[in-house]
Design a protein around this motif. Structure first.
Motif, mmCIF file in Angstrom:
data_model
loop_
_atom_site.group_PDB
_atom_site.id
_atom_site.type_symbol
_atom_site.label_atom_id
_atom_site.label_comp_id
_atom_site.label_asym_id
_atom_site.label_seq_id
_atom_site.Cartn_x
_atom_site.Cartn_y
_atom_site.Cartn_z
ATOM 1 N N GLU A 68 0.589 -1.465 -0.075
ATOM 2 C CA GLU A 68 0.374 0.154 0.461
ATOM 3 C C GLU A 68 0.810 1.276 -0.151
ATOM 4 O O GLU A 68 0.167 2.100 -0.452
ATOM 5 C CB GLU A 68 -1.211 0.172 0.896
ATOM 6 N N LYS A 69 2.059 1.562 0.261
ATOM 7 C CA LYS A 69 3.293 2.460 0.287
ATOM 8 C C LYS A 69 3.497 2.795 -0.599
ATOM 9 O O LYS A 69 4.141 3.879 -1.179
ATOM 10 C CB LYS A 69 4.150 1.085 1.175
ATOM 11 N N TRP A 70 3.172 1.801 -2.045
ATOM 12 C CA TRP A 70 3.125 2.230 -3.536
ATOM 13 C C TRP A 70 2.587 2.992 -4.210
ATOM 14 O O TRP A 70 1.227 2.626 -4.021
ATOM 15 C CB TRP A 70 3.640 0.858 -4.006
ATOM 16 N N ASP A 71 3.021 3.957 -4.419
ATOM 17 C CA ASP A 71 1.551 4.213 -5.648
ATOM 18 C C ASP A 71 1.298 3.974 -7.113
ATOM 19 O O ASP A 71 2.729 4.869 -7.282
ATOM 20 C CB ASP A 71 2.020 6.363 -5.476
ATOM 21 N N THR A 72 1.446 3.216 -6.846
ATOM 22 C CA THR A 72 0.813 2.980 -9.051
ATOM 23 C C THR A 72 -0.854 3.209 -9.406
ATOM 24 O O THR A 72 -1.180 3.534 -8.921
ATOM 25 C CB THR A 72 0.418 0.784 -8.336
ATOM 26 N N GLY A 73 0.084 3.522 -11.148
ATOM 27 C CA GLY A 73 -1.006 4.036 -11.585
ATOM 28 C C GLY A 73 -2.421 3.499 -11.662
ATOM 29 O O GLY A 73 -2.980 4.126 -12.165
ATOM 30 N N GLU A 74 -1.897 2.463 -11.755
ATOM 31 C CA GLU A 74 -3.726 1.354 -11.474
ATOM 32 C C GLU A 74 -3.869 1.490 -10.504
ATOM 33 O O GLU A 74 -5.325 1.220 -10.378
ATOM 34 C CB GLU A 74 -2.949 -0.553 -11.678
#
Length: 209
Positions: free
Chosen positions: A77-83
């Protein structure tokens, strides 16, 4: 060699006849394809694009107003992904569970990784069993299976015995287990030819995440 003259009547006639025969052959084949079923789909291999291709199917479902669920086994959840940003725009159609702790070399804690994998799988089973979602994407499930964080026998048995007949399940990640490949309806292996990482180029927004 010169290019074909677009006004060459004989060449145009040959092209039209070839296309006519090709269409007739394709129509004959398509006439035998009338069945529908929930598919087990595996995207694997060393090449890039496994999750991207799976998300393409997710977005097609959204386009047809069919509910989908996504369980991400390694992304955190720490990752800011485009999807994740885009899927959040369709709360009425998308159920997204980001269940990972990051890659194994980031956590450096096998017990924690196993616990995260188990939590993700338990959530995935609920989503696969339900009568709401048309497609369930198990993103990077192959990775946790590669490290034996979950027993492959359990996954295969569940998919064989409990997956609803009309539900699509898509599994991504390198090194898909032979048991999954054997039972899958559709398997695609992405082959690595070139990758910018080898040229010293880092993962970039919009391409990798």
């Amino acid at each position: 060699m010169t290019a074909t003259d677009p006004n060459d009547a004989a060449e145009n006639a040959r092209h039209a006849e070839k296309a006519r025969k090709h269409k007739a052959a394709r129509d004959k084949i398509m006439a035998t394809k009338s069945g529908e079923k929930g598919l087990l789909i595996v995207n694997t291999g060393t090449g890039k694009g496994k999750t991207s291709a799976a998300l393409g199917m997710v977005f097609r479902h959204i386009g047809h107003d069919m509910p989908v669920a996504v369980v991400q086994f390694t992304k955190s959840e720490k990752w800011d992904t485009g999807e994740a940003r885009l899927l959040a725009k369709f709360p009425e159609l998308v159920t997204l569970h980001i269940m990972g702790e990051g890659f194994t070399w980031e956590t450096q804690d096998r017990e924690r990784d196993i616990a995260a994998a188990r939590n993700g799988w338990e959530r995935a089973k609920e989503l696969i069993r339900d009568d709401h979602h048309r497609l369930v994407l198990l993103d990077e499930l192959n990775i946790v299976l590669r490290y034996d964080y979950l027993p492959i026998e359990e996954i295969v048995t569940f998919l064989r015995e409990e997956k609803p007949a009309d539900k699509h399940v898509v599994i991504t990640g390198r090194n898909a287990k032979p048991e999954l490949i054997e039972m899958a309806d559709l398997v695609t292996e992405m082959t690595l030819v070139k990758h910018p990482f080898r040229q010293g180029i880092k993962g970039q927004k919009g391409i990798e995440f």
